[in-house]
Design a protein around this motif. Structure first.
Motif, PDB file in Angstrom:
ATOM      1  N   TRP A  87       0.864  -1.197   0.000  1.00 36.46           N
ATOM      2  CA  TRP A  87       0.000   0.000   0.000  1.00 36.46           C
ATOM      3  C   TRP A  87       0.897   1.242   0.000  1.00 36.46           C
ATOM      4  O   TRP A  87       1.050   1.919   1.058  1.00 36.46           O
ATOM      5  CB  TRP A  87      -0.913  -0.006   1.219  1.00 36.46           C
ATOM      6  N   PRO A  88       1.517   1.578  -1.139  1.00 31.78           N
ATOM      7  CA  PRO A  88       2.547   2.625  -1.162  1.00 31.78           C
ATOM      8  C   PRO A  88       2.039   4.019  -0.805  1.00 31.78           C
ATOM      9  O   PRO A  88       2.841   4.854  -0.376  1.00 31.78           O
ATOM     10  CB  PRO A  88       3.071   2.588  -2.607  1.00 31.78           C
ATOM     11  N   THR A  89       0.747   4.276  -0.953  1.00 33.62           N
ATOM     12  CA  THR A  89       0.284   5.645  -0.679  1.00 33.62           C
ATOM     13  C   THR A  89      -0.270   5.813   0.745  1.00 33.62           C
ATOM     14  O   THR A  89      -0.629   6.921   1.147  1.00 33.62           O
ATOM     15  CB  THR A  89      -0.803   6.081  -1.691  1.00 33.62           C
ATOM     16  N   ALA A  90      -0.349   4.731   1.487  1.00 30.70           N
ATOM     17  CA  ALA A  90      -0.886   4.835   2.858  1.00 30.70           C
ATOM     18  C   ALA A  90       0.145   5.491   3.774  1.00 30.70           C
ATOM     19  O   ALA A  90       1.352   5.337   3.575  1.00 30.70           O
ATOM     20  CB  ALA A  90      -1.238   3.446   3.383  1.00 30.70           C
ATOM     21  N   ALA A  91      -0.357   6.226   4.769  1.00 32.24           N
ATOM     22  CA  ALA A  91       0.542   6.806   5.782  1.00 32.24           C
ATOM     23  C   ALA A  91       0.922   5.692   6.754  1.00 32.24           C
ATOM     24  O   ALA A  91       0.049   5.059   7.350  1.00 32.24           O
ATOM     25  CB  ALA A  91      -0.176   7.931   6.515  1.00 32.24           C
ATOM     26  N   LEU A  92       2.225   5.453   6.877  1.00 32.46           N
ATOM     27  CA  LEU A  92       2.711   4.303   7.649  1.00 32.46           C
ATOM     28  C   LEU A  92       3.465   4.755   8.899  1.00 32.46           C
ATOM     29  O   LEU A  92       4.358   5.608   8.823  1.00 32.46           O
ATOM     30  CB  LEU A  92       3.647   3.475   6.751  1.00 32.46           C
ATOM     31  N   THR A  93       3.089   4.167  10.033  1.00 29.37           N
ATOM     32  CA  THR A  93       3.807   4.435  11.294  1.00 29.37           C
ATOM     33  C   THR A  93       4.300   3.111  11.865  1.00 29.37           C
ATOM     34  O   THR A  93       3.525   2.153  11.970  1.00 29.37           O
ATOM     35  CB  THR A  93       2.861   5.093  12.332  1.00 29.37           C
ATOM     36  N   GLY A  94       5.568   3.057  12.213  1.00 27.37           N
ATOM     37  CA  GLY A  94       6.127   1.870  12.870  1.00 27.37           C
ATOM     38  C   GLY A  94       6.350   2.177  14.339  1.00 27.37           C
ATOM     39  O   GLY A  94       6.936   3.212  14.668  1.00 27.37           O
ATOM     40  N   VAL A  95       5.869   1.285  15.208  1.00 26.24           N
ATOM     41  CA  VAL A  95       5.986   1.509  16.656  1.00 26.24           C
ATOM     42  C   VAL A  95       6.793   0.370  17.278  1.00 26.24           C
ATOM     43  O   VAL A  95       6.520  -0.816  17.002  1.00 26.24           O
ATOM     44  CB  VAL A  95       4.592   1.547  17.335  1.00 26.24           C
ATOM     45  N   ASP A  96       7.749   0.714  18.113  1.00 23.70           N
ATOM     46  CA  ASP A  96       8.549  -0.309  18.801  1.00 23.70           C
ATOM     47  C   ASP A  96       9.164   0.339  20.038  1.00 23.70           C
ATOM     48  O   ASP A  96       9.310   1.561  20.080  1.00 23.70           O
ATOM     49  CB  ASP A  96       9.664  -0.827  17.877  1.00 23.70           C
ATOM     50  N   HIS A  97       9.522  -0.495  21.023  1.00 27.38           N
ATOM     51  CA  HIS A  97      10.157   0.127  22.202  1.00 27.38           C
ATOM     52  C   HIS A  97      11.674  -0.062  22.217  1.00 27.38           C
ATOM     53  O   HIS A  97      12.343   0.479  23.075  1.00 27.38           O
ATOM     54  CB  HIS A  97       9.522  -0.353  23.518  1.00 27.38           C
ATOM     55  N   SER A  98      12.188  -0.835  21.258  1.00 31.60           N
ATOM     56  CA  SER A  98      13.630  -1.109  21.278  1.00 31.60           C
ATOM     57  C   SER A  98      14.391  -0.048  20.482  1.00 31.60           C
ATOM     58  O   SER A  98      14.210   0.076  19.267  1.00 31.60           O
ATOM     59  CB  SER A  98      13.892  -2.490  20.665  1.00 31.60           C
ATOM     60  N   PRO A  99      15.310   0.701  21.154  1.00 32.58           N
ATOM     61  CA  PRO A  99      16.082   1.700  20.404  1.00 32.58           C
ATOM     62  C   PRO A  99      16.952   1.048  19.332  1.00 32.58           C
ATOM     63  O   PRO A  99      17.121   1.611  18.241  1.00 32.58           O
ATOM     64  CB  PRO A  99      16.947   2.374  21.474  1.00 32.58           C
ATOM     65  N   GLU A 100      17.472  -0.165  19.609  1.00 35.12           N
ATOM     66  CA  GLU A 100      18.347  -0.836  18.627  1.00 35.12           C
ATOM     67  C   GLU A 100      17.557  -1.162  17.354  1.00 35.12           C
ATOM     68  O   GLU A 100      18.030  -0.946  16.233  1.00 35.12           O
ATOM     69  CB  GLU A 100      18.903  -2.159  19.201  1.00 35.12           C
ATOM     70  N   MET A 101      16.354  -1.698  17.548  1.00 34.70           N
ATOM     71  CA  MET A 101      15.549  -2.088  16.385  1.00 34.70           C
ATOM     72  C   MET A 101      15.080  -0.846  15.624  1.00 34.70           C
ATOM     73  O   MET A 101      15.104  -0.809  14.390  1.00 34.70           O
ATOM     74  CB  MET A 101      14.343  -2.927  16.823  1.00 34.70           C
ATOM     75  N   LEU A 102      14.678   0.189  16.363  1.00 36.16           N
ATOM     76  CA  LEU A 102      14.193   1.404  15.686  1.00 36.16           C
ATOM     77  C   LEU A 102      15.306   2.105  14.916  1.00 36.16           C
ATOM     78  O   LEU A 102      15.068   2.678  13.847  1.00 36.16           O
ATOM     79  CB  LEU A 102      13.579   2.360  16.707  1.00 36.16           C
ATOM     80  N   GLU A 103      16.524   2.038  15.454  1.00 34.25           N
ATOM     81  CA  GLU A 103      17.646   2.665  14.742  1.00 34.25           C
ATOM     82  C   GLU A 103      17.839   1.987  13.384  1.00 34.25           C
ATOM     83  O   GLU A 103      18.015   2.633  12.359  1.00 34.25           O
ATOM     84  CB  GLU A 103      18.917   2.555  15.579  1.00 34.25           C
ATOM     85  N   GLN A 104      17.758   0.648  13.407  1.00 34.54           N
ATOM     86  CA  GLN A 104      17.895  -0.113  12.153  1.00 34.54           C
ATOM     87  C   GLN A 104      16.727   0.240  11.207  1.00 34.54           C
ATOM     88  O   GLN A 104      16.913   0.437  10.018  1.00 34.54           O
ATOM     89  CB  GLN A 104      17.880  -1.605  12.488  1.00 34.54           C
ATOM     90  N   ALA A 105      15.513   0.330  11.768  1.00 34.55           N
ATOM     91  CA  ALA A 105      14.335   0.654  10.948  1.00 34.55           C
ATOM     92  C   ALA A 105      14.501   2.019  10.297  1.00 34.55           C
ATOM     93  O   ALA A 105      14.180   2.209   9.117  1.00 34.55           O
ATOM     94  CB  ALA A 105      13.069   0.624  11.806  1.00 34.55           C
ATOM     95  N   SER A 106      15.042   2.958  11.058  1.00 33.79           N
ATOM     96  CA  SER A 106      15.138   4.320  10.520  1.00 33.79           C
ATOM     97  C   SER A 106      16.158   4.410   9.388  1.00 33.79           C
ATOM     98  O   SER A 106      16.148   5.351   8.611  1.00 33.79           O
ATOM     99  CB  SER A 106      15.482   5.315  11.634  1.00 33.79           C
ATOM    100  N   MET A 107      17.020   3.382   9.281  1.00 35.28           N
ATOM    101  CA  MET A 107      17.997   3.378   8.180  1.00 35.28           C
ATOM    102  C   MET A 107      17.450   2.674   6.936  1.00 35.28           C
ATOM    103  O   MET A 107      18.142   2.514   5.950  1.00 35.28           O
ATOM    104  CB  MET A 107      19.288   2.683   8.635  1.00 35.28           C
TER     105      MET A 107
END
Ligand SMILES: C[S@@+](CC[C@H](N)C(=O)[O-])C[C@H]1O[C@@H](n2cnc3c(N)ncnc32)[C@H](O)[C@@H]1O
Length: 253
Positions: free
Chosen positions: A52-72
């Motif tokens: 769904w390329p046009t949908a607004a997407l939010t990823g939620v997680d509590h792990s800083p390590e995992m979120l750092e990887q996601a943000s890259m």
């Protein structure tokens, strides 16, 4: 507890198959807003954005390590650090998606109805959770942890499975939804390399033990590997089959 994104991603392809299967089950559905709960490194988020390329997407997680990887990952997504135990969206979402995350939370009797309440009318909760807590990959961890050498340090770390029988999710969610489907699938993963099952659980299930034991974790893991070798004997070509049952829930508000 700390996550290790590179260890988790060793079996990236196998761990993402349930996400692909769950997305494939969402036919004739066009969400404008999607939340990926327990997005981890962003693997599931990437597949959601591809679908769904046009949908607004939010990823939620509590792990800083995992979120750092996601943000890259380069995805056009908003990354939010939050504990799902008390997470609330700013606005109801059309699709609340979660691959392999909700079993890390307790009290599903409250959690699932709360997630349904965060959907728009007609919105869908699509979740996948492991349903293999009685398999040796998991029971051997609890077995070793209960032995005198480890008991004191791991007593609090080993938690009973919060995942209820399939029928319970039907009972719980039927009164709150207009349509619900629940099913299980057993994947037979063919793993290669040394100690493949311990490598697999080392990316997720074993993380609390590794975090609690620190430098001593290697001694625990060696014992675990020995017992896994008996429970999951290698095949003649040195590969190992890991049967892994997962539960899927599609619930429309
Ligand atoms: C096995 S990973 C799944 C990642 C991703 N959904 C995927 O399919 O690859 C589980 C994720 O759930 C997250 N998680 C577990 N408990 C959580 C909680 N209480 N609040 C927020 N995130 C949580 C972990 O940090 C981890 O990144």
């Amino acid at each position: 507890m700390t996550w290790d994104p590179s260890q988790y991603l060793r079996y990236d392809n196998e761990r993402s198959q349930p996400t692909r299967d769950l997305i494939a089950a969402l036919t004739n559905f066009h969400p404008r807003t999607i939340v990926d709960l327990g997005c981890g490194t962003g693997n599931s988020s990437a597949l959601l954005q591809q679908r769904w390329p046009t949908a607004a997407l939010t990823g939620v997680d509590h792990s800083p390590e995992m979120l750092e990887q996601a943000s890259m990952s380069g995805l056009a997504a908003t990354w939010q650090q939050a504990d799902l135990a008390n997470w609330q969206p700013d606005e109801p979402a059309d699709l609340i998606f979660s691959n392999a995350a909700l079993h890390w939370l307790d009290d599903h009797e409250r959690l699932f109805p709360r997630l349904i309440s965060h959907l728009t009318w007609g919105g869908i909760l699509a979740a996948q959770m492991p349903n293999n807590f009685t398999q040796p990959s998991h029971t051997l961890i609890a077995e070793i942890a209960s032995e005198p050498r480890w008991k004191q340090r791991l007593g609090e770390v080993i938690r009973p499975s919060p995942v209820a029988p399939v029928e319970r999710y039907l009972e719980l969610l039927e009164p709150l939804t207009t349509d619900i489907r629940v099913w299980t699938t057993t994947y037979f993963h063919v793993l290669r390399g040394e100690h493949p099952v311990a490598e697999w659980t080392g990316g997720a299930t074993l993380r609390p033990v590794i975090s609690a034991l620190g430098d001593d974790a290697d001694n625990f893991i060696n014992e675990y590997r020995n017992r896994l070798a008996v429970a999951y004997p290698p095949r003649p070509d040195a590969s190992t089959v890991l049967p892994f049952t997962r539960m899927f829930i599609l619930a429309r508000r």
